[in-house]
Design a protein around this motif. Structure first.
Motif, PDB file in Angstrom:
ATOM      1  N   SER A 102     -11.321   5.400  10.982  1.00  0.00           N
ATOM      2  CA  SER A 102     -12.616   4.753  10.736  1.00  0.00           C
ATOM      3  C   SER A 102     -12.979   4.649   9.247  1.00  0.00           C
ATOM      4  O   SER A 102     -13.854   3.858   8.891  1.00  0.00           O
ATOM      5  CB  SER A 102     -13.715   5.490  11.490  1.00  0.00           C
ATOM      6  OG  SER A 102     -13.686   6.856  11.152  1.00  0.00           O
ATOM      7  N   ASN A 103     -12.287   5.400   8.379  1.00  0.00           N
ATOM      8  CA  ASN A 103     -12.648   5.378   6.953  1.00  0.00           C
ATOM      9  C   ASN A 103     -12.489   3.986   6.341  1.00  0.00           C
ATOM     10  O   ASN A 103     -13.253   3.589   5.477  1.00  0.00           O
ATOM     11  CB  ASN A 103     -11.776   6.368   6.165  1.00  0.00           C
ATOM     12  CG  ASN A 103     -11.886   7.778   6.695  1.00  0.00           C
ATOM     13  OD1 ASN A 103     -12.848   8.102   7.380  1.00  0.00           O
ATOM     14  ND2 ASN A 103     -10.904   8.611   6.417  1.00  0.00           N
ATOM     15  N   ILE A 104     -11.488   3.252   6.823  1.00  0.00           N
ATOM     16  CA  ILE A 104     -11.179   1.934   6.247  1.00  0.00           C
ATOM     17  C   ILE A 104     -12.363   0.972   6.353  1.00  0.00           C
ATOM     18  O   ILE A 104     -12.541   0.097   5.511  1.00  0.00           O
ATOM     19  CB  ILE A 104      -9.913   1.332   6.938  1.00  0.00           C
ATOM     20  CG1 ILE A 104      -9.411   0.058   6.245  1.00  0.00           C
ATOM     21  CG2 ILE A 104     -10.148   1.033   8.402  1.00  0.00           C
ATOM     22  CD1 ILE A 104      -8.624   0.282   5.014  1.00  0.00           C
TER      23      ILE A 104
ATOM     24  N   ILE B 159       0.822  14.621   6.299  1.00  0.00           N
ATOM     25  CA  ILE B 159       0.147  14.143   5.086  1.00  0.00           C
ATOM     26  C   ILE B 159      -0.879  13.072   5.482  1.00  0.00           C
ATOM     27  O   ILE B 159      -0.565  12.151   6.230  1.00  0.00           O
ATOM     28  CB  ILE B 159       1.163  13.545   4.076  1.00  0.00           C
ATOM     29  CG1 ILE B 159       2.161  14.614   3.599  1.00  0.00           C
ATOM     30  CG2 ILE B 159       0.425  12.899   2.890  1.00  0.00           C
ATOM     31  CD1 ILE B 159       1.623  15.627   2.623  1.00  0.00           C
ATOM     32  N   ASP B 160      -2.112  13.252   4.993  1.00  0.00           N
ATOM     33  CA  ASP B 160      -3.162  12.252   5.196  1.00  0.00           C
ATOM     34  C   ASP B 160      -3.407  11.569   3.852  1.00  0.00           C
ATOM     35  O   ASP B 160      -4.037  12.146   2.970  1.00  0.00           O
ATOM     36  CB  ASP B 160      -4.435  12.943   5.710  1.00  0.00           C
ATOM     37  CG  ASP B 160      -5.575  11.969   5.977  1.00  0.00           C
ATOM     38  OD1 ASP B 160      -5.547  10.846   5.420  1.00  0.00           O
ATOM     39  OD2 ASP B 160      -6.497  12.326   6.725  1.00  0.00           O
ATOM     40  N   PRO B 161      -2.874  10.337   3.668  1.00  0.00           N
ATOM     41  CA  PRO B 161      -2.996   9.672   2.363  1.00  0.00           C
ATOM     42  C   PRO B 161      -4.395   9.133   2.053  1.00  0.00           C
ATOM     43  O   PRO B 161      -4.543   8.353   1.121  1.00  0.00           O
ATOM     44  CB  PRO B 161      -1.976   8.524   2.435  1.00  0.00           C
ATOM     45  CG  PRO B 161      -1.154   8.774   3.662  1.00  0.00           C
ATOM     46  CD  PRO B 161      -2.034   9.551   4.589  1.00  0.00           C
TER      47      PRO B 161
ATOM     48  N   GLU C  51     -10.546  12.659  18.365  1.00  0.00           N
ATOM     49  CA  GLU C  51     -11.576  12.904  17.333  1.00  0.00           C
ATOM     50  C   GLU C  51     -12.976  13.176  17.867  1.00  0.00           C
ATOM     51  O   GLU C  51     -13.896  13.413  17.107  1.00  0.00           O
ATOM     52  CB  GLU C  51     -11.660  11.687  16.410  1.00  0.00           C
ATOM     53  CG  GLU C  51     -12.295  10.475  17.094  1.00  0.00           C
ATOM     54  CD  GLU C  51     -12.430   9.233  16.194  1.00  0.00           C
ATOM     55  OE1 GLU C  51     -11.860   9.219  15.098  1.00  0.00           O
ATOM     56  OE2 GLU C  51     -13.107   8.291  16.631  1.00  0.00           O
ATOM     57  N   LYS C  52     -13.143  13.114  19.205  1.00  0.00           N
ATOM     58  CA  LYS C  52     -14.505  13.002  19.751  1.00  0.00           C
ATOM     59  C   LYS C  52     -15.357  14.276  19.682  1.00  0.00           C
ATOM     60  O   LYS C  52     -16.571  14.200  19.827  1.00  0.00           O
ATOM     61  CB  LYS C  52     -14.439  12.533  21.211  1.00  0.00           C
ATOM     62  CG  LYS C  52     -13.870  11.144  21.400  1.00  0.00           C
ATOM     63  CD  LYS C  52     -14.758  10.061  20.807  1.00  0.00           C
ATOM     64  CE  LYS C  52     -15.910   9.709  21.723  1.00  0.00           C
ATOM     65  NZ  LYS C  52     -16.663   8.545  21.186  1.00  0.00           N
ATOM     66  N   ILE C  53     -14.716  15.445  19.496  1.00  0.00           N
ATOM     67  CA  ILE C  53     -15.530  16.669  19.444  1.00  0.00           C
ATOM     68  C   ILE C  53     -15.809  16.994  17.975  1.00  0.00           C
ATOM     69  O   ILE C  53     -15.160  17.819  17.342  1.00  0.00           O
ATOM     70  CB  ILE C  53     -14.840  17.828  20.203  1.00  0.00           C
ATOM     71  CG1 ILE C  53     -14.578  17.397  21.652  1.00  0.00           C
ATOM     72  CG2 ILE C  53     -15.714  19.087  20.145  1.00  0.00           C
ATOM     73  CD1 ILE C  53     -13.914  18.447  22.520  1.00  0.00           C
TER      74      ILE C  53
HETATM   75  N1  THG Z   1      -8.885  12.766   7.974  1.00  0.00           N
HETATM   76  C1  THG Z   1      -8.787  14.027   8.449  1.00  0.00           C
HETATM   77  N2  THG Z   1      -9.732  14.575   9.250  1.00  0.00           N
HETATM   78  C2  THG Z   1     -10.840  13.865   9.563  1.00  0.00           C
HETATM   79  C3  THG Z   1     -10.991  12.554   9.089  1.00  0.00           C
HETATM   80  C4  THG Z   1      -9.977  11.998   8.278  1.00  0.00           C
HETATM   81  N3  THG Z   1     -11.811  14.432  10.346  1.00  0.00           N
HETATM   82  C5  THG Z   1     -13.060  13.768  10.538  1.00  0.00           C
HETATM   83  C6  THG Z   1     -12.898  12.260  10.556  1.00  0.00           C
HETATM   84  N4  THG Z   1     -12.116  11.830   9.442  1.00  0.00           N
HETATM   85  C7  THG Z   1     -12.236  11.824  11.833  1.00  0.00           C
HETATM   86  N5  THG Z   1     -13.083  12.043  12.968  1.00  0.00           N
HETATM   87  C8  THG Z   1     -14.041  11.124  13.403  1.00  0.00           C
HETATM   88  C9  THG Z   1     -14.812  11.450  14.502  1.00  0.00           C
HETATM   89  C10 THG Z   1     -15.714  10.542  15.019  1.00  0.00           C
HETATM   90  C11 THG Z   1     -15.861   9.298  14.435  1.00  0.00           C
HETATM   91  C12 THG Z   1     -15.123   8.974  13.326  1.00  0.00           C
HETATM   92  C13 THG Z   1     -14.196   9.896  12.804  1.00  0.00           C
HETATM   93  C14 THG Z   1     -16.799   8.297  14.997  1.00  0.00           C
HETATM   94  N6  THG Z   1     -17.032   8.266  16.285  1.00  0.00           N
HETATM   95  C15 THG Z   1     -17.935   7.353  16.898  1.00  0.00           C
HETATM   96  C16 THG Z   1     -18.457   7.965  18.162  1.00  0.00           C
HETATM   97  O1  THG Z   1     -17.752   8.711  18.815  1.00  0.00           O
HETATM   98  O2  THG Z   1     -19.614   7.712  18.482  1.00  0.00           O
HETATM   99  C17 THG Z   1     -17.296   6.006  17.218  1.00  0.00           C
HETATM  100  C18 THG Z   1     -15.933   6.097  17.862  1.00  0.00           C
HETATM  101  C19 THG Z   1     -15.322   4.727  18.123  1.00  0.00           C
HETATM  102  O3  THG Z   1     -16.009   3.692  18.099  1.00  0.00           O
HETATM  103  O4  THG Z   1     -14.103   4.694  18.397  1.00  0.00           O
HETATM  104  O5  THG Z   1     -17.299   7.453  14.280  1.00  0.00           O
HETATM  105  O6  THG Z   1     -10.035  10.841   7.823  1.00  0.00           O
HETATM  106  N7  THG Z   1      -7.692  14.752   8.147  1.00  0.00           N
END
Ligand code: THG
Length: 268
Positions: A197-199, A159-161, A6-8
């Protein structure tokens, strides 16, 4: 587990700065790190204003594809942007995302029908994001039907619930798990994914909540996550959960990762 790194993501301030400065080294390092720690897809999300999003996404895609062989996960809330940048991918990956809201799946599904692209499909529609597991399940059925009508098999869908924040919906995880179980029971080949992270929005100790969510959701059948694979704690929980759920024959993956130092004890 299918790990989506997710980092980019331009929603992260340091990444937004790197995109604005066109700092190729910074993005390349994020791609390499996530690849090294087992990302199966690398999410690229520009999160810029719409007029420059295509160009920013293409720039991110070029760097990631130059740095690693890991397939891309193309992340935009605008399905037309996704469709437009698709030709710049060197090989098929994952689309993030379609949904039953605003005609999104009607734009994306026909374009990927005769390709090898997989697609994340969110359980939301024009009524918004449901909290009721029965509604999450019903939207999933609609998404599978619409995909199937385009010749897209359920096995190509993630599927993303859409887990709600526990701070606002106290039954959020219970509802997510029930939806996950029902979707998996109806469509055994389908994948279930979620951002971790949404939770925990609005709560302290977010990382701990996210990590516990990962484990409980895996127990309900979630087989993919949008997460930071370079986090040692998160990775260790993931390997432990896979093993405890009987998905790691002879505990070989866990023991191998331990020997190689890929997983390890928590840092206190
Ligand atoms: N579902 C789907 N796509 C998504 C999301 C989802 N895309 C965006 C998001 N939610 C998921 N991506 C992120 C990317 C970064 C962070 C959270 C969600 C984030 N990063 C912090 C950082 O890098 O500084 C902390 C990371 C950590 O502590 O682990 O907060 O729900 N389909």
């Amino acid at each position: 587990m299918i790990i989506i790194g997710e980092k980019i993501n331009g929603a992260i301030p340091s990444v937004a700065k790197a995109i604005a400065d066109r700092d190729e080294v910074f993005i390349r390092e994020l791609a390499e790190r996530q690849s090294k720690y087992g990302a199966n897809y690398i999410d690229v999300c520009a999160s810029t204003s719409p007029d420059v999003e295509r160009e920013a996404l293409k720039w991110l895609m070029d760097i990631v594809q130059d740095a690693t062989d890991v397939p891309l996960c193309i992340d935009s809330s605008d399905p037309n942007v996704i469709v437009d940048v698709l030709p710049y991918a060197k090989k098929p990956g994952l689309i993030n995302s379609a949904s039953d809201e605003g005609g999104k799946c009607e734009i994306i599904f026909p374009v990927i029908a005769d390709t090898k692209w997989n697609c994340i499909a969110l359980t939301c529609d024009n009524s918004g994001i449901p909290t009721d597991p029965a509604v999450k399940f019903n939207i999933s059925k609609t998404l599978v039907k619409k995909a199937s009508d385009c010749g897209i098999a359920a096995g190509r869908l993630f599927i993303d619930p859409l887990v709600n924040s526990i701070a606002t919906v106290e039954q959020s995880l219970i509802s997510f798990m029930e939806a996950t179980r029902n979707i998996k029971a109806e469509f055994p080949d389908i994948h279930i994914t979620s951002g971790l992270s949404n939770i925990s929005f609005g709560m302290p100790l977010r990382k701990h909540i996210n990590q516990t969510f990962l484990v409980l959701a895996m127990g309900a059948g979630m087989d993919s996550a949008i997460m930071d694979p370079s986090s040692l704690d998160m990775r260790t929980s993931l390997y432990a959960a896979e093993m405890l759920l009987g998905l790691d024959e002879y505990c070989a993956e866990f023991l191998g990762a331990y020997r190689e130092g890929i997983i390890g004890p928590p840092k206190n």
